[in-house]
Design a protein around this motif. Structure first.
Motif, PDB file in Angstrom:
ATOM      1  N   ARG A 191       0.828  -1.221   0.000  1.00  0.00           N
ATOM      2  CA  ARG A 191       0.000   0.000   0.000  1.00  0.00           C
ATOM      3  C   ARG A 191       0.857   1.262   0.000  1.00  0.00           C
ATOM      4  NH1 ARG A 191      -3.490  -3.162  -0.889  1.00  0.00           N
ATOM      5  NH2 ARG A 191      -5.322  -3.741   0.342  1.00  0.00           N
TER       6      ARG A 191
ATOM      7  N   PHE B 185      14.462   2.609  -6.265  1.00  0.00           N
ATOM      8  CA  PHE B 185      14.383   1.491  -5.328  1.00  0.00           C
ATOM      9  C   PHE B 185      14.816   0.193  -6.009  1.00  0.00           C
ATOM     10  CE2 PHE B 185      11.185   3.972  -2.628  1.00  0.00           C
ATOM     11  CZ  PHE B 185      12.091   4.166  -1.600  1.00  0.00           C
TER      12      PHE B 185
ATOM     13  N   GLY C 129      -3.464   6.395   7.709  1.00  0.00           N
ATOM     14  CA  GLY C 129      -4.123   7.697   7.535  1.00  0.00           C
ATOM     15  C   GLY C 129      -5.620   7.681   7.823  1.00  0.00           C
TER      16      GLY C 129
ATOM     17  N   GLY D 155      -2.915  10.293  12.223  1.00  0.00           N
ATOM     18  CA  GLY D 155      -1.790  10.528  11.318  1.00  0.00           C
ATOM     19  C   GLY D 155      -2.187  11.267  10.054  1.00  0.00           C
TER      20      GLY D 155
ATOM     21  N   ARG E 153      -3.316  12.271   6.457  1.00  0.00           N
ATOM     22  CA  ARG E 153      -4.251  11.711   5.472  1.00  0.00           C
ATOM     23  C   ARG E 153      -4.209  12.516   4.191  1.00  0.00           C
ATOM     24  NH1 ARG E 153     -10.463  10.615   5.956  1.00  0.00           N
ATOM     25  NH2 ARG E 153      -9.795   9.407   7.771  1.00  0.00           N
TER      26      ARG E 153
ATOM     27  N   ALA F  88      -2.825   4.318   0.430  1.00  0.00           N
ATOM     28  CA  ALA F  88      -1.556   4.376  -0.299  1.00  0.00           C
ATOM     29  C   ALA F  88      -1.080   5.815  -0.498  1.00  0.00           C
ATOM     30  CB  ALA F  88      -1.697   3.663  -1.638  1.00  0.00           C
ATOM     31  N   GLU F  89      -2.017   6.746  -0.698  1.00  0.00           N
ATOM     32  CA  GLU F  89      -1.635   8.157  -0.843  1.00  0.00           C
ATOM     33  C   GLU F  89      -1.164   8.730   0.491  1.00  0.00           C
ATOM     34  OE1 GLU F  89      -1.391  10.474  -3.381  1.00  0.00           O
ATOM     35  OE2 GLU F  89      -1.502   8.693  -4.661  1.00  0.00           O
TER      36      GLU F  89
ATOM     37  N   ARG G 289       0.264   7.207   2.865  1.00  0.00           N
ATOM     38  CA  ARG G 289       1.585   6.665   3.209  1.00  0.00           C
ATOM     39  C   ARG G 289       2.712   7.324   2.424  1.00  0.00           C
ATOM     40  NH1 ARG G 289       1.504   1.657   5.992  1.00  0.00           N
ATOM     41  NH2 ARG G 289       2.827   0.456   4.605  1.00  0.00           N
TER      42      ARG G 289
ATOM     43  N   LEU H 165       5.520   9.048   4.348  1.00  0.00           N
ATOM     44  CA  LEU H 165       6.691   8.349   4.910  1.00  0.00           C
ATOM     45  C   LEU H 165       7.943   8.679   4.104  1.00  0.00           C
ATOM     46  CD1 LEU H 165       4.928   4.899   5.447  1.00  0.00           C
ATOM     47  CD2 LEU H 165       5.458   6.600   7.212  1.00  0.00           C
TER      48      LEU H 165
ATOM     49  N   GLU I 213      12.006   8.251   2.634  1.00  0.00           N
ATOM     50  CA  GLU I 213      12.628   7.300   1.704  1.00  0.00           C
ATOM     51  C   GLU I 213      13.097   6.008   2.385  1.00  0.00           C
ATOM     52  OE1 GLU I 213      15.856   9.034  -0.592  1.00  0.00           O
ATOM     53  OE2 GLU I 213      16.709   7.030  -0.928  1.00  0.00           O
TER      54      GLU I 213
ATOM     55  N   LYS J  15      10.183   3.827   3.516  1.00  0.00           N
ATOM     56  CA  LYS J  15       9.571   3.130   2.372  1.00  0.00           C
ATOM     57  C   LYS J  15      10.458   1.978   1.902  1.00  0.00           C
ATOM     58  CE  LYS J  15       7.071   7.017   0.324  1.00  0.00           C
ATOM     59  NZ  LYS J  15       7.201   8.056  -0.698  1.00  0.00           N
ATOM     60  N   ARG J  16      11.757   2.242   1.845  1.00  0.00           N
ATOM     61  CA  ARG J  16      12.696   1.199   1.387  1.00  0.00           C
ATOM     62  C   ARG J  16      12.543  -0.050   2.256  1.00  0.00           C
ATOM     63  NH1 ARG J  16      17.337   4.054   1.532  1.00  0.00           N
ATOM     64  NH2 ARG J  16      17.279   4.520  -0.681  1.00  0.00           N
TER      65      ARG J  16
ATOM     66  N   ILE K  73       9.958  -0.918   4.240  1.00  0.00           N
ATOM     67  CA  ILE K  73       8.625  -1.525   4.106  1.00  0.00           C
ATOM     68  C   ILE K  73       8.589  -2.388   2.850  1.00  0.00           C
ATOM     69  CG2 ILE K  73       6.179  -1.056   3.650  1.00  0.00           C
ATOM     70  CD1 ILE K  73       6.441   1.460   5.379  1.00  0.00           C
ATOM     71  N   LEU K  74       9.131  -1.852   1.752  1.00  0.00           N
ATOM     72  CA  LEU K  74       9.109  -2.598   0.481  1.00  0.00           C
ATOM     73  C   LEU K  74       9.932  -3.880   0.583  1.00  0.00           C
ATOM     74  CD1 LEU K  74       9.507   0.435  -1.958  1.00  0.00           C
ATOM     75  CD2 LEU K  74       7.501  -1.063  -1.819  1.00  0.00           C
TER      76      LEU K  74
END
Lengths: 90, 449
Positions: free
Chosen positions: A14, A25, B301, B305, B307, B318-319, B321, B324, B326, B329-330, B332-333
Motif C-alpha cells: 500500500r 528502489f 491515515g 496521522g 491523510r 496508499a496516498e 503513506r 513516509l 525514503e 519506504k525502502r 517496508i518494500l
C-alpha cells in the motif's frame, strides 16, 4: 529487480510510488539483496528454535485513563464521535 | 540549586542549542519542577526527584506530541503514558522534552528525521549516530540529565558511542514496551542513556520489571544500583576478535586500552570468538525488514496521522503513506518482498535460521565468560551526508551492535577515555545479567577518573 516486481510489491505494501522511486528502489534492492545473499553461502544448521513461553493474560479491557475523546482527537476526519473514512470501493 | 532553576537553565540551553536534538518541549516543565520541589522540601520525593529526562520521540508521554520524527505523525498527540514514562513520573523524574531521531528509528546516523538531522555535540559537522540521536546528543551536550532511547539493532549504543555517553540496551523482555512505537517487536527494547553508570543503574531499576500491558516482561522488578559498587576481581571478560575485523585503528587502540583498564581492576581477560559476526548485518536487516513492514501497516491515515484522500479507501491509504520518508519506504518494500509467498523461504526463513545460529554462538561464547567485549562501532562519528546516499554502507555501521538484539542479550556502550572524537567499548552479558555490565562499566569509570 524489475519495475513490474517493485510495482507489485508496492501495491501489496500500500505505497503509491512515483516512476522515479520505482527506478531508484529497483537499483537499491538489487545491490542490497545481492549483498545479503552472502547468507546463502553460510552453512546453517537447523537449530531448534527455543520458543519463548507463551504468557497469556485474561482478555480484559484495560484502558486506564484513556478517554475515547482523546483518542478521537487524533483522527484526520470525524463525525459524531466516529471516524470518517472514504468509501471502500469506487 | 533548586529544581526549577535547573530546569530553567536546561530550557535556556535547549533554546540556544543548534544541535536540533529536541522535537517537542514540555510546556509544563516549570510547573512540574515546582511540584517536585515541594515534595523534595517535605522529604516525600521519589527516587528520581531532581533528575531531568529527555525521551525519544517514539515513546508516549501523555498530552505531548509523539512524532517518531515523521511527517506521518507530525500532529499526533499521545492519549496515554508509556509504562516507562509512568514509572519515571511516579518516582518524580521530570520530563523536559521529546528528542529527535531517525524517522521511525530507521537509521544509524540521525539524518533521516523529517525535522532535519541532529548534530553531534563534539563536532557539529558530524552525525550523532542513530537512531536515538537526540537522546544521546541531549545528554552529551548537557541539555538534560538522562534520556530514554530505544534499541532494535543498536539505536541506543550507536549514538552513545558517537556522542561519548553511557547507553544500555537491557535484556529483551526486561523493560515494558507498552507505549513504544514498535519497529521490530522481537528486537525492540527501551533503555537509558546517561552521563555515568550509576544514573543508568538507577533509571533501569525504576523502569524494569513485569507489566500487565507487555506480556514479554515477566520478571519482577530488580534493583540494579547495588552492582555499581561491586568488585570485578576474577570476572572473566572475553575479547571477541571478530569484533575488531575492519574496525578503525584508533578505535581498536582505544578499546584495547579500555580492556587493559578492566584488567587493572582485577578482571581476567580471555579470548572469545563469534565467527558468525560476518553475517550479522544481513541476518538482522532481513529479520527487521519483515517485522517492520508488518508494524508499519497501522499507519494508514484513517484513524490518526497524515491523510491524503485518494479515489477510494485503498488509494487513500496508499496516498497517505506517501508521507513516509525514503528509508522507511525502502524497508517496508523490502520487508514486504522477503515475506511474500514466492520469496519467503529464500529470504525470511533463511534469516530466521541465521538468527538462531548467531544466538547459539553468542550464548556458547558467554558460557565460557561473564562478559563479551569489543568496540561498539567500528569507527567514530562520520560526517553528515557521508553515508546517507548508500544504504549498504549505512547498514554495515550496525555490524557490532545487532547480535545483542538478535540474541535478546543485554549490551552497553561505555565511553572511553580518549582525546578527540568519542569511542565506545561494548559489553555483552547473558540474559538478565545487566548487573555484571554495570559492575564492569563502573569499575572502568573508577579506573579512569
Amino acid at each position: 529487480m524489475d519495475k513490474d516486481t517493485i510495482k507489485k510489491v508496492s501495491e501489496v505494501a500500500r505505497l503509491n510510488l512515483t516512476d522515479e522511486e520505482l527506478t531508484d528502489f529497483g537499483k537499491d534492492f538489487d545491490s542490497i539483496l545481492d549483498y545479503f545473499s552472502k547468507l546463502h553461502d553460510e552453512k546453517l544448521k537447523d537449530l531448534p528454535s527455543k520458543e519463548t513461553a507463551s504468557v497469556l493474560r485474561n482478555d480484559e479491557t484495560s484502558i486506564d485513563n484513556v478517554i475515547p475523546e482523546k483518542i478521537l482527537d487524533n483522527a484526520p476526519e470525524k463525525e459524531n464521535n466516529l471516524y470518517k473514512v472514504p468509501k471502500g470501493s469506487k | 540549586m533548586k529544581l526549577s532553576e535547573k530546569v530553567q537553565a536546561y530550557l535556556d540551553a535547549i533554546n540556544r542549542s543548534k544541535l536540533n536534538a529536541f522535537v517537542s518541549i514540555n510546556k509544563n516543565a516549570e510547573n512540574d519542577a515546582e511540584k517536585i520541589q515541594r515534595k523534595i522540601n517535605s522529604g516525600k520525593a521519589g527516587r528520581l526527584a531532581g533528575y531531568v529526562f529527555s525521551i525519544k520521540d517514539n515513546i508516549a508521554v501523555s498530552g505531548m506530541r509523539l512524532t517518531c520524527a515523521s511527517k506521518m505523525l507530525e500532529n499526533y498527540v499521545s492519549p496515554y503514558d508509556a509504562t516507562v514514562v509512568k514509572r519515571i513520573i511516579a518516582e518524580d523524574g521530570l520530563i523536559i522534552g521529546k528528542t529527535n531521531m531517525d524517522e521511525f528509528a530507521c537509521g544509524a546516523s540521525g539524518e533521516t528525521s523529517y525535522f532535519g538531522p541532529t548534530l553531534n555535540p563534539h563536532d557539529e559537522k558530524r552525525v550523532p549516530g542513530g537512531s536515538s540521536a537526540g537522546s544521546a546528543a541531549s545528554v552529551a551536550a548537557g541539555l538534560c540529565d538522562v534520556s530514554l532511547g530505544s534499541d532494535t539493532g543498536g539505536s541506543i549504543r550507536c549514538p552513545s558511542s558517537f556522542c561519548g555517553v553511557f547507553g544500555l540496551k537491557p535484556t529483551y523482555g526486561s523493560v515494558s514496551r507498552y507505549g513504544l512505537v514498535d519497529m521490530a517487536m522481537s528486537l525492540d527494547q527501551i533503555g537509558p542513556i546517561t552521563k555515568n553508570v550509576s544514573d543508568a543503574a538507577l533509571v533501569l531499576s525504576v523502569i524494569n520489571g513485569s507489566d500487565k500491558m507487555d506480556n514479554t516482561v515477566v520478571k519482577r522488578q530488580e534493583d540494579y544500583t547495588k552492582f555499581t559498587r561491586k568488585n570485578i576481581k576474577g570476572m572473566k571478560i572475553g575479547v571477541v576478535e571478530e569484533f575488531f575485523d575492519g574496525c578503525d585503528h584508533n578505535v581498536e587502540k582505544a578499546v584495547r586500552d579500555g580492556i587493559e583498564a578492566l584488567k587493572g581492576k582485577g578482571a581476567e581477560i580471555v579470548n572469545a570468538s563469534v565467527p558468525k559476526t560476518s553475517i550479522a548485518v544481513p541476518t538482522y536487516y532481513l529479520n527487521m525488514f519483515a517485522e517492520f513492514s508488518s508494524a508499519m501497516q497501522k499507519f494508514d491515515g484513517l484513524k490518526y496521522g497524515f491523510r491524503k484522500n485518494g479515489s477510494d479507501l485503498n488509494d487513500t491509504v496508499a496516498e497517505s503513506r506517501s508521507a513516509l520518508g525514503e528509508e522507511v519506504k525502502r524497508r517496508i518494500l523490502l520487508g514486504t518482498y522477503i515475506t511474500m509467498k514466492e520469496f519467503r523461504s529464500k529470504w525470511y526463513s533463511t534469516a530466521l535460521k541465521a538468527r538462531e545460529a548467531i544466538k547459539h554462538e553468542m550464548l556458547a561464547a558467554l558460557k565460557k565468560c561473564d562478559l563479551l567485549t569489543g568496540p561498539t562501532m567500528p569507527f567514530t562519528a562520520f560526517k553528515l551526508g557521508e553515508k546517507i546516499k548508500d544504504p549498504i554502507e549505512m547498514y554495515l555501521s550496525d555490524m557490532l551492535t545487532v547480535s545483542a538484539n538478535l540474541s535478546g542479550l543485554p549490551a552497553a556502550s561505555i565511553p572511553l577515555n580518549v582525546k578527540g572524537l568519542p569511542v565506545g567499548m561494548q559489553l555483552h552479558a547473558n540474559a538478565g545479567e545487566e548487573g555484571k555490565i554495570l559492575a564492569a562499566a563502573a569499575a572502568y569509570e573508577r579506573a579512569t577518573k
